[in-house]
Design an enzyme around this catalytic site. Sequence first.
Site, short mmCIF file in Angstrom:
data_model
loop_
_atom_site.label_atom_id
_atom_site.label_comp_id
_atom_site.label_asym_id
_atom_site.label_seq_id
_atom_site.Cartn_x
_atom_site.Cartn_y
_atom_site.Cartn_z
N LYS A 14 16.31 -3.34 -3.79
CA LYS A 14 15.52 -2.45 -4.42
C LYS A 14 14.68 -1.69 -3.47
CE LYS A 14 10.64 -3.24 -5.98
NZ LYS A 14 10.16 -3.89 -7.35
N ASP B 14 8.46 1.30 -9.87
CA ASP B 14 7.72 -0.11 -9.21
C ASP B 14 6.61 0.32 -9.21
OD1 ASP B 14 7.95 -2.99 -8.32
OD2 ASP B 14 6.44 -2.13 -7.09
P1 NDP Z 1 1.20 0.64 -11.26
O1 NDP Z 1 1.37 1.30 -9.53
O2 NDP Z 1 1.13 1.30 -12.30
O3 NDP Z 1 -0.11 0.14 -10.60
C1 NDP Z 1 -0.63 -1.13 -9.73
C2 NDP Z 1 -1.77 -1.33 -9.50
O4 NDP Z 1 -2.20 -2.55 -8.75
C3 NDP Z 1 -2.92 -0.95 -9.84
O5 NDP Z 1 -4.10 -0.47 -10.30
C4 NDP Z 1 -3.16 -0.81 -8.24
O6 NDP Z 1 -4.93 0.00 -7.27
C5 NDP Z 1 -3.00 -1.43 -8.08
N1 NDP Z 1 -2.74 -1.52 -6.66
C6 NDP Z 1 -1.05 -1.72 -5.89
N2 NDP Z 1 -1.44 -1.62 -4.36
C7 NDP Z 1 -3.05 -2.87 -4.40
C8 NDP Z 1 -3.39 -2.24 -2.79
N3 NDP Z 1 -2.68 -2.76 -1.91
N4 NDP Z 1 -5.04 -3.43 -3.30
C9 NDP Z 1 -5.07 -3.56 -4.67
N5 NDP Z 1 -4.64 -3.20 -5.62
C10 NDP Z 1 -3.63 -2.67 -5.53
O7 NDP Z 1 2.81 -0.86 -10.51
P2 NDP Z 1 3.01 -1.83 -11.11
O8 NDP Z 1 2.22 -1.87 -12.67
O9 NDP Z 1 4.08 -1.29 -11.98
O10 NDP Z 1 3.29 -2.69 -10.27
C11 NDP Z 1 2.36 -3.77 -10.30
C12 NDP Z 1 3.08 -4.81 -9.56
O11 NDP Z 1 4.58 -5.68 -10.49
C13 NDP Z 1 2.95 -5.09 -8.11
O12 NDP Z 1 4.00 -6.03 -7.73
C14 NDP Z 1 5.36 -4.71 -8.76
O13 NDP Z 1 6.31 -5.23 -7.81
C15 NDP Z 1 5.47 -5.78 -10.08
N6 NDP Z 1 6.11 -5.22 -10.65
C16 NDP Z 1 6.70 -4.51 -11.73
C17 NDP Z 1 7.63 -4.31 -13.13
C18 NDP Z 1 7.38 -2.54 -13.63
O14 NDP Z 1 8.38 -2.84 -14.42
N7 NDP Z 1 6.14 -2.24 -13.54
C19 NDP Z 1 7.97 -5.09 -12.79
C20 NDP Z 1 8.31 -6.13 -12.05
C21 NDP Z 1 7.49 -6.32 -11.08
P3 NDP Z 1 -4.76 2.06 -7.24
O15 NDP Z 1 -4.69 2.66 -9.20
O16 NDP Z 1 -6.19 1.93 -6.77
O17 NDP Z 1 -3.48 1.93 -5.92
#
Ligand code: NDP
Length: 451
Positions: free
Chosen positions: A133, A173
């Site tokens: 990672k 991510d």
């Molecule tokens: P994105 O950046 O596309 O979206 C993240 C979302 O979560 C946004 O809506 C963001 O809001 C919100 N968010 C992020 N940090 C915080 C925080 N500290 N508090 C509240 N809301 C938060 O990321 P992903 O959708 O790709 O990833 C989301 C989760 O899924 C993570 O844990 C990631 O590790 C996991 N994941 C993702 C994969 C992938 O293929 N993308 C694969 C496996 C796991 P805002 O826009 O306001 O920041």
Amino acid sequence: MLTTMSIKNAYLLSVLDDLKKKNAHEPEFLQAAEEVLESLEPVVEADPRYEAQNIIGRIVEPERVIMFRVPWVDDGGKVQVNRGYRVQFNSAIGPYKGGLRFHPSVNLSVIKFLGFEQIFKNSLTTLPMGGGKGGSDFDPKGKSDSEVMRFCQSFMTELQRHIGPDTDVPAGDIGVGAREIGFMFGQYKKIRDEFTGVLTGKGLSYGGSLARTEATGFGLCYFADAQLKDNGKSFQDKKVVISGSGNVAIYANQKCTQLGGRVIAMSDSNGYIVDENGIDFKIVKEIKEVKRDRIKTYLNYVPSAKYVEGCAGIWTVPCDIALPCATQNEIDENSAKALIANGCIGVFEGANMPSTPGAIAAYQAAGILFAPAKASNAGGVATSGLEMSQNSERLSWSFDEVDAKLKGIMEGIYAACAAAAEKYGMKGNIQAGANIAGFLKVADAMLWQGI
Ligand code: NDP
């Protein structure tokens, strides 16, 4: 509650004790490691080789940690500096594989917890991928495309010497989507003068896989559907709350709506929206992927929806099913109890480690269904593995072909977790089953490969 007290095996306790001494300032990493070690107690007791070869002591130590300076110039001509990371945790079963996160909260502890989880997740997919990672404390939010490009180029200028299609293959991510992957791929190609599958999550015109964008959210719902059905339930007519509105959340909304659920709440880091008629994923996609705007602007499209400032309150919205898809430790014990009190029947994790140990203990005490992230969100990396296969073959498979493989993989992961839990006397405990099933393959490879 998962505490050191619940581990009794002397060998595991000594590994954990040593880990805590060496990594005292890494709470997220310690949380992830302790959760896995606790599940492995019956496995370690059943096979003396794991202790004799110190497999646990070796698996909790990354093979390599890389930290580097990322200087870049902002639009005002000012020189900025961020910190970059790549943790190459375990390559026993394949090249390191795992995403890059760009978010101000990124530090070594966060990257190590994500890399550690990735070892077991990648093993569960059955594909040959080790765990890694990386990321940076850079915040793409509010930056121009040019600033993001300059940052990504600088990040890759250093990272490129540590990665490669047979060594380490990063992906996206939080904060790293198609735009960032494109800029990083372009820089890698320029410096190395080679066109290879060194990153996944690429655009379709240059080696990306159909269905990769949808994969984590779709995969989460395929997994949840399998677990619900195994327990005589389904998504049909269920009210679903999804946190986040990024890549995972958007496509989880699309798939669970297709499976008969109704998504009534979604969030971003500022607040959450509630729409009892069902939130249209296409509008959220437009807001987040095209306009890069805040979730509250959903009300411009659907004035009857409600917006509440502050994201933690989303777990007080009464629902049948919760899909946390934002970030780590977003459901604490109180939020878990609020979900349970409102009649929630299952929590299926889309984000990595979104439930605190206290929240997991509350789910277990209430007997609701729980799908741990390393199993239920493995669809993203599984499809990245399929993207690597297509790049090696120099072929592109159809959306339906990739989607069908994804569905098969997720159902297979559920079955493997359920079988491992039952085999070690914890029937129905998918959390323990995921840790055990993910561990066994990696540990076996480590035993074969020597010290
Ligand atoms: P994105 O950046 O596309 O979206 C993240 C979302 O979560 C946004 O809506 C963001 O809001 C919100 N968010 C992020 N940090 C915080 C925080 N500290 N508090 C509240 N809301 C938060 O990321 P992903 O959708 O790709 O990833 C989301 C989760 O899924 C993570 O844990 C990631 O590790 C996991 N994941 C993702 C994969 C992938 O293929 N993308 C694969 C496996 C796991 P805002 O826009 O306001 O920041």
